[in-house]
Design a protein around this motif. Structure first.
Motif, PDB file in Angstrom:
ATOM      1  N   TRP A   1       0.813  -1.213   0.000  1.00 21.58           N
ATOM      2  CA  TRP A   1       0.000   0.000   0.000  1.00 21.58           C
ATOM      3  C   TRP A   1       0.846   1.262   0.000  1.00 21.58           C
ATOM      4  N   ASN A   2       2.164   1.149   0.135  1.00 19.61           N
ATOM      5  CA  ASN A   2       3.037   2.325   0.129  1.00 19.61           C
ATOM      6  C   ASN A   2       3.533   2.660  -1.259  1.00 19.61           C
ATOM      7  N   ASP A   3       3.116   1.924  -2.259  1.00 16.00           N
ATOM      8  CA  ASP A   3       3.540   2.166  -3.624  1.00 16.00           C
ATOM      9  C   ASP A   3       2.303   2.164  -4.518  1.00 16.00           C
ATOM     10  N   VAL A   4       2.360   2.923  -5.591  1.00 15.91           N
ATOM     11  CA  VAL A   4       1.246   2.985  -6.532  1.00 15.91           C
ATOM     12  C   VAL A   4       1.656   2.316  -7.835  1.00 15.91           C
ATOM     13  N   ASP A   5       0.673   1.930  -8.616  1.00 16.59           N
ATOM     14  CA  ASP A   5       0.953   1.336  -9.919  1.00 16.59           C
ATOM     15  C   ASP A   5       1.225   2.417 -10.960  1.00 16.59           C
ATOM     16  N   GLN A   6       0.571   3.562 -10.792  1.00 16.14           N
ATOM     17  CA  GLN A   6       0.773   4.697 -11.699  1.00 16.14           C
ATOM     18  C   GLN A   6       0.732   5.980 -10.887  1.00 16.14           C
ATOM     19  N   TYR A   7       1.724   6.837 -11.076  1.00 11.39           N
ATOM     20  CA  TYR A   7       1.783   8.101 -10.352  1.00 11.39           C
ATOM     21  C   TYR A   7       0.757   9.078 -10.914  1.00 11.39           C
ATOM     22  N   PRO A   8       0.423  10.128 -10.149  1.00 13.36           N
ATOM     23  CA  PRO A   8      -0.457  11.155 -10.706  1.00 13.36           C
ATOM     24  C   PRO A   8       0.186  11.734 -11.958  1.00 13.36           C
ATOM     25  N   LEU A   9      -0.635  12.046 -12.940  1.00 11.75           N
ATOM     26  CA  LEU A   9      -0.104  12.538 -14.211  1.00 11.75           C
ATOM     27  C   LEU A   9      -0.808  13.813 -14.639  1.00 11.75           C
ATOM     28  N   PHE A  10      -0.006  14.795 -15.026  1.00 10.92           N
ATOM     29  CA  PHE A  10      -0.550  15.997 -15.634  1.00 10.92           C
ATOM     30  C   PHE A  10      -0.744  15.729 -17.121  1.00 10.92           C
ATOM     31  N   GLU A  11      -1.537  16.575 -17.780  1.00 17.57           N
ATOM     32  CA  GLU A  11      -1.709  16.460 -19.219  1.00 17.57           C
ATOM     33  C   GLU A  11      -0.336  16.588 -19.869  1.00 17.57           C
ATOM     34  N   GLY A  12      -0.056  15.721 -20.798  1.00 12.56           N
ATOM     35  CA  GLY A  12       1.241  15.744 -21.471  1.00 12.56           C
ATOM     36  C   GLY A  12       2.202  14.690 -20.943  1.00 12.56           C
ATOM     37  N   CYS A  13       1.900  14.084 -19.794  1.00 11.54           N
ATOM     38  CA  CYS A  13       2.728  13.000 -19.268  1.00 11.54           C
ATOM     39  C   CYS A  13       2.222  11.679 -19.860  1.00 11.54           C
ATOM     40  N   ASP A  14       3.144  10.778 -20.147  1.00  9.13           N
ATOM     41  CA  ASP A  14       2.813   9.512 -20.794  1.00  9.13           C
ATOM     42  C   ASP A  14       2.432   8.462 -19.757  1.00  9.13           C
ATOM     43  N   GLU A  15       1.193   7.983 -19.826  1.00  8.37           N
ATOM     44  CA  GLU A  15       0.736   6.989 -18.862  1.00  8.37           C
ATOM     45  C   GLU A  15       1.307   5.601 -19.129  1.00  8.37           C
ATOM     46  N   THR A  16       1.901   5.388 -20.305  1.00  2.75           N
ATOM     47  CA  THR A  16       2.505   4.093 -20.605  1.00  2.75           C
ATOM     48  C   THR A  16       3.996   4.056 -20.261  1.00  2.75           C
TER      49      THR A  16
ATOM     50  N   LYS B   1       7.303   3.784 -14.219  1.00  2.00           N
ATOM     51  CA  LYS B   1       6.910   4.530 -13.013  1.00  2.00           C
ATOM     52  C   LYS B   1       7.905   5.637 -12.709  1.00  2.00           C
ATOM     53  N   TYR B   2       9.183   5.397 -12.932  1.00  2.00           N
ATOM     54  CA  TYR B   2      10.207   6.409 -12.690  1.00  2.00           C
ATOM     55  C   TYR B   2       9.980   7.619 -13.606  1.00  2.00           C
ATOM     56  N   GLU B   3       9.697   7.365 -14.888  1.00  2.00           N
ATOM     57  CA  GLU B   3       9.438   8.458 -15.834  1.00  2.00           C
ATOM     58  C   GLU B   3       8.145   9.190 -15.501  1.00  2.00           C
ATOM     59  N   GLN B   4       7.126   8.443 -15.047  1.00  2.00           N
ATOM     60  CA  GLN B   4       5.864   9.076 -14.650  1.00  2.00           C
ATOM     61  C   GLN B   4       6.085  10.022 -13.478  1.00  2.00           C
ATOM     62  N   ARG B   5       6.833   9.549 -12.482  1.00  2.00           N
ATOM     63  CA  ARG B   5       7.099  10.390 -11.309  1.00  2.00           C
ATOM     64  C   ARG B   5       7.907  11.620 -11.712  1.00  2.00           C
ATOM     65  N   SER B   6       8.914  11.432 -12.564  1.00  2.00           N
ATOM     66  CA  SER B   6       9.728  12.558 -13.024  1.00  2.00           C
ATOM     67  C   SER B   6       8.881  13.576 -13.768  1.00  2.00           C
ATOM     68  N   CYS B   7       8.002  13.102 -14.644  1.00  2.00           N
ATOM     69  CA  CYS B   7       7.132  14.005 -15.402  1.00  2.00           C
ATOM     70  C   CYS B   7       6.197  14.764 -14.464  1.00  2.00           C
ATOM     71  N   PHE B   8       5.629  14.051 -13.485  1.00  2.00           N
ATOM     72  CA  PHE B   8       4.735  14.698 -12.514  1.00  2.00           C
ATOM     73  C   PHE B   8       5.474  15.791 -11.750  1.00  2.00           C
ATOM     74  N   GLU B   9       6.659  15.460 -11.220  1.00  2.00           N
ATOM     75  CA  GLU B   9       7.418  16.431 -10.420  1.00  2.00           C
ATOM     76  C   GLU B   9       7.876  17.620 -11.261  1.00  2.00           C
ATOM     77  N   LEU B  10       8.353  17.359 -12.469  1.00  2.00           N
ATOM     78  CA  LEU B  10       8.825  18.439 -13.343  1.00  2.00           C
ATOM     79  C   LEU B  10       7.673  19.368 -13.721  1.00  2.00           C
ATOM     80  N   THR B  11       6.545  18.798 -14.104  1.00  2.00           N
ATOM     81  CA  THR B  11       5.389  19.616 -14.476  1.00  2.00           C
ATOM     82  C   THR B  11       4.877  20.406 -13.273  1.00  2.00           C
ATOM     83  N   LEU B  12       4.861  19.791 -12.112  1.00  2.00           N
ATOM     84  CA  LEU B  12       4.442  20.470 -10.890  1.00  2.00           C
ATOM     85  C   LEU B  12       5.350  21.665 -10.603  1.00  2.00           C
ATOM     86  N   MET B  13       6.661  21.451 -10.691  1.00  2.00           N
ATOM     87  CA  MET B  13       7.616  22.526 -10.418  1.00  2.00           C
ATOM     88  C   MET B  13       7.501  23.648 -11.459  1.00  2.00           C
TER      89      MET B  13
END
Length: 161
Positions: free
Chosen positions: A39-54, A57-69
């Motif tokens: 329960w401490n890990d997710v299958d897919q991180y939150p994604l902003f528009e423009g982030c690739d859901e496929t 997980k590392y790339e998803q997290r990076s995209c989420f953090e970069l877009t957030l920043m």
């Protein structure tokens, strides 16, 4: 005769499980499955528009953090912060991405010097996080789940005047 009695006893011990109702078997399977989930890990991180859901997980997290920043940086550029002295501080922001995609600030740790120099900073930062585009929520087994993140934000100001 002994062999027959031994077989009957063995059969009676094994047949107890056959008499159990299907609901209890199903409940046991569900409990075993729930214990096996991390329960401490997710299958897919939150994604902003423009982030690739496929993506991984590392790339998803990076995209989420970069877009957030990037969104947060653009939002904070609209404000002009002034301080009486040079200031260098790190603000730690704990926030949740809800199942609806809404961002909720849980806690914000900053030092007293930043609070004294720029008292409005906390409210502006919280407002900026709430007003940014909503990401798609994190997924666990295909279901939207809340996810918690900690964002370190470096603040450096130069003395005004």
């Amino acid at each position: 005769m002994r062999v027959f009695a031994l077989c009957c006893c063995f059969f009676l011990l094994l047949s107890c499980d056959w008499l159990a109702n299907p609901e209890s078997k199903t409940q046991k399977l569900v409990e075993d499955e729930l214990r096996g989930i991390d329960w401490n890990d997710v299958d897919q991180y939150p994604l902003f528009e423009g982030c690739d859901e496929t993506a991984s997980k590392y790339e998803q997290r990076s995209c989420f953090e970069l877009t957030l920043m990037q969104n947060l940086g653009m939002s904070l550029q609209e404000f002009r912060f002034t301080s009486k002295t040079d200031l260098q501080s790190t603000v730690h922001i704990d926030f949740l991405v809800e199942t609806t995609g809404e961002i909720q600030v849980v806690e914000m740790q900053n030092d007293s010097a930043l609070q004294d120099q720029i008292p409005e900073f906390r409210e502006i930062l919280i407002r900026s996080l709430r007003n940014m585009p909503k990401p798609e929520p994190a997924l666990k087994r295909g279901m939207p789940v809340r996810s918690r993140f900690r964002l370190p934000l470096e603040i450096t100001t130069k003395q005004n005047g």
